[in-house]
Write a protein that holds these residues in place. Structure first.
Motif, mmCIF file in Angstrom:
data_model
loop_
_atom_site.group_PDB
_atom_site.id
_atom_site.type_symbol
_atom_site.label_atom_id
_atom_site.label_comp_id
_atom_site.label_asym_id
_atom_site.label_seq_id
_atom_site.Cartn_x
_atom_site.Cartn_y
_atom_site.Cartn_z
ATOM 1 N N LEU A 178 0.819 -1.210 0.000
ATOM 2 C CA LEU A 178 0.000 0.000 0.000
ATOM 3 C C LEU A 178 0.854 1.261 0.000
ATOM 4 C CD1 LEU A 178 -2.731 -1.098 2.576
ATOM 5 C CD2 LEU A 178 -2.772 -1.287 0.076
ATOM 6 N N SER A 179 0.277 2.345 -0.488
ATOM 7 C CA SER A 179 1.006 3.613 -0.644
ATOM 8 C C SER A 179 1.386 4.216 0.702
ATOM 9 C CB SER A 179 0.139 4.607 -1.421
ATOM 10 O OG SER A 179 0.717 5.898 -1.414
ATOM 11 N N VAL A 180 2.512 4.930 0.721
ATOM 12 C CA VAL A 180 2.952 5.626 1.940
ATOM 13 C C VAL A 180 2.001 6.775 2.294
ATOM 14 C CG1 VAL A 180 5.396 5.049 1.656
ATOM 15 C CG2 VAL A 180 4.479 7.113 0.561
ATOM 16 N N LYS A 181 1.095 7.131 1.377
ATOM 17 C CA LYS A 181 0.137 8.191 1.676
ATOM 18 C C LYS A 181 -0.811 7.800 2.809
ATOM 19 C CE LYS A 181 0.253 10.296 -2.917
ATOM 20 N NZ LYS A 181 -0.530 10.727 -4.112
ATOM 21 N N HIS A 182 -0.977 6.482 3.033
ATOM 22 C CA HIS A 182 -1.816 6.029 4.148
ATOM 23 C C HIS A 182 -1.217 6.418 5.496
ATOM 24 C CE1 HIS A 182 -4.791 3.740 1.884
ATOM 25 N NE2 HIS A 182 -3.817 3.249 1.145
ATOM 26 N N GLU A 190 6.629 13.249 3.169
ATOM 27 C CA GLU A 190 6.019 12.439 2.110
ATOM 28 C C GLU A 190 6.599 12.806 0.751
ATOM 29 O OE1 GLU A 190 1.679 12.247 0.065
ATOM 30 O OE2 GLU A 190 1.708 11.959 2.247
ATOM 31 N N LEU A 194 8.707 10.254 -1.818
ATOM 32 C CA LEU A 194 8.309 10.011 -3.208
ATOM 33 C C LEU A 194 9.425 10.394 -4.169
ATOM 34 C CD1 LEU A 194 4.601 11.277 -3.071
ATOM 35 C CD2 LEU A 194 5.413 8.911 -3.109
ATOM 36 N N LYS A 199 7.540 4.532 -2.685
ATOM 37 C CA LYS A 199 6.112 4.748 -2.867
ATOM 38 C C LYS A 199 5.244 3.839 -2.002
ATOM 39 C CE LYS A 199 6.796 6.276 -7.644
ATOM 40 N NZ LYS A 199 6.429 6.074 -9.077
ATOM 41 N N SER A 200 5.777 2.689 -1.600
ATOM 42 C CA SER A 200 4.978 1.746 -0.806
ATOM 43 C C SER A 200 5.558 1.621 0.596
ATOM 44 C CB SER A 200 4.941 0.373 -1.476
ATOM 45 O OG SER A 200 6.218 -0.241 -1.415
#
Length: 541
Positions: A178-182, A190, A194, A199-200
């Motif tokens: 899953l994306s690091v945005k979570h 962030e 990126l 990204k994960s």
């Protein structure tokens, strides 16, 4: 190993309002601002329903733009106390399903999901939670279960299904793709991750934690732990919500004011004692009268200053009963503190000006009530409470300056009991006013509106003379134009506003007594760019 469930209700504020049938299935949005004539053009969309989103309405959009995209859009102001109250009610309701419930913010809850093997399993538990939400009229809800709070939160927000169960011991593998945005990191962290090609969350856990700490500090360490499914947050046993209520059965029908006050006094003594023991004071009371089981009268008593003093609270009740006497006998009385806050201990500043008159002190206190309510003398406070209880809390208002596009609609009226009105006001940019006004408009002057169309003579595209009531006036001085161009509903509007000093062009028309003191008018002049018309909006006195 403990198991944790996360319940997520998307767009919780919208969901709270859409529990009412009239707001279901229609374009609906909540506004971060005031839906008043003065605040409409400044307010912005805070959150909107899916129906509104499909028609192009987005958060942070101005209201005229949103209305132009969706004419049937229904708007409501944000009501933060309502959302907090519903959140607390949901915690109490969910406590019937799980012994431990924690508040993660509006619409998010952590629940203890341990020990469910002999109670139907985790799937049955999830369906029970969703069914409980449905009974509370929250039909759009999602739940996830995992070993850690972070993994459960991510599982609830993925929306693959209304329930998502992460197998035991699989949190790290579940989070890895899953994306690091979570992780909801600081935007700078962030962005740096990126840029580095990370990204994960799996790629993040492959990095040495020491290098993340060296580059990003404590934030890097927390992100590395969460990506591995390590989270110390746990659901807790919710504290019972404090309630301050007193009910008295009178043992017979009561109509006498003295008997009513006697009963209320004993109830207030107990409630005031409970408030003091909890370090709280009352901001609002609710008084209800019953005849047998029928409630025939209920009144909400707002206090102009928080207090837990029983004598003052009793005076407020007496003022209400004097202003609006009961029309029927009652057999039961219910008194509750419907709004309270933490008691503050502050000593008001000492007034060292011994020569200031009592009337000027009173005017200053009333004029600055919003910021100095705690400094009002008890006698003046009781007098003001008597006045407001008799005529209504929002009837007595005062004028407060507020910036606006147009001079004639600047300012607003606010209740003197309103402690905070920063959301509805826009600070005056005094530097800009001084630059554009060129000292033509003293602060004491008030616009006296007399709208009338006039003829204007131009010189270098600026008014040089105006014809008002069949007489020409020469423009002695003029400000730079204040421009307003908006889409008002579906009709475009574009106006230029000028403030001018004007004097009669023909001195023969001026009385001889006025020659030594020439007649000069300060006028608000507008030019409608759509129609080309010139109009005097009014005169400043």
């Amino acid at each position: 190993m403990s198991r944790i469930a996360c319940l997520h209700i998307p767009k919780f504020q919208i969901a709270v309002h859409q529990r009412h049938e009239e707001l279901k299935g229609i374009p609906f949005a909540l506004v971060n601002g005031k839906l008043t004539p003065g605040g409409y053009n400044r307010a912005r969309i805070f959150v909107c329903s899916e129906q509104a989103t499909r028609q192009g309405v987005l958060p942070n959009m101005r209201l005229p733009e949103a209305k132009a995209l969706c004419s049937e859009l229904v708007l409501r102001e944000l009501d933060q106390p309502l959302y907090l109250s519903v959140q607390r009610q949901l915690i109490t309701t969910l406590n019937n399903c799980s012994p431990k419930v924690a508040d993660l913010g509006l619409g998010d809850f952590l629940l203890d999901a341990s020990g469910l093997l002999h109670m139907g399993g985790e799937s049955k538990f999830c369906h029970k939670i969703l069914r409980t939400c449905g009974l509370s009229r929250f039909t759009d809800a999602y739940i996830g279960i995992a070993d850690s709070a972070f993994a459960a939160t991510v599982a609830a927000r993925l929306k693959f299904n209304r329930l998502f169960i992460v197998p035991r011991g699989e949190d790290k593998n579940f989070l890895a793709p899953l994306s690091v945005k979570h992780l909801q990191l600081d935007p700078d962290i962030e962005s740096s991750l990126l840029d580095l090609g990370i990204k994960s969350m799996g790629q993040l856990t492959d990095l040495p934690v020491e290098s993340l700490i060296e580059r990003f500090g404590r934030g890097g360490k927390i992100a590395h732990e969460l990506a591995q499914g390590l989270d110390n947050r746990k659901p807790t046993i919710p504290e019972p919500e404090k309630q301050f209520e007193s009910i008295a059965d009178m043992g017979g029908a009561i109509s006498s004011l003295n008997d009513t006050i006697f009963a209320v006094k004993s109830m207030l003594d107990r409630l005031s004692s409970d408030l003091k023991q909890s370090g709280l004071w009352a901001e609002e009371m609710t008084l209800s009268f019953y005849n047998e089981d029928e409630k025939f009268n209920e009144r909400t008593l707002k206090l102009i200053r928080p207090t837990n003093h029983p004598q003052f609270l009793l005076q407020v009740v007496k003022l209400s009963l004097d202003a609006n006497p009961l029309e029927r006998e009652f057999t039961r009385l219910k008194l509750g503190i419907s709004r309270f806050s933490k008691e503050l201990w502050e000593q008001p500043p000492i007034d060292t000006n011994k020569f200031e008159s009592h009337s000027s002190k009173t005017n200053k206190l009333l004029g600055d009530y919003g910021s100095t309510a705690a400094q009002l003398p008890s006698s003046l406070l009781l007098l003001l409470q008597r006045f407001l209880t008799s005529i209504g809390s929002n009837t007595a208002t005062k004028a407060v300056a507020s910036d606006h596009y147009t001079f004639d609609t600047a300012g607003t009226w606010v209740p003197i009991t309103q402690n905070s009105f920063s959301d509805s006001l826009v600070p005056i940019n005094l530097n800009y006013v001084n630059q554009t006004a060129e000292r033509l408009l003293p602060s004491d002057l008030v616009l006296r509106k007399q709208p009338v169309q006039v003829l204007v003579e131009l010189k270098d595209n600026l008014p040089s003379a105006i014809n008002y009531q069949k007489q020409w006036y020469r423009v002695r001085c003029i400000t730079r134009p204040e421009c307003l161009s908006v889409l008002w509903w579906n009709k475009p509007s574009s106006k230029y506003y000028y403030r001018i000093l004007a004097e009669p062009a023909d001195t023969k028309m001026v009385p001889a007594s006025s020659i030594k003191n020439p007649v000069v008018y300060l006028i608000l002049l507008t030019h409608d760019k759509q129609s080309g018309a010139w109009q005097i909006e009014g005169f400043f006195d």
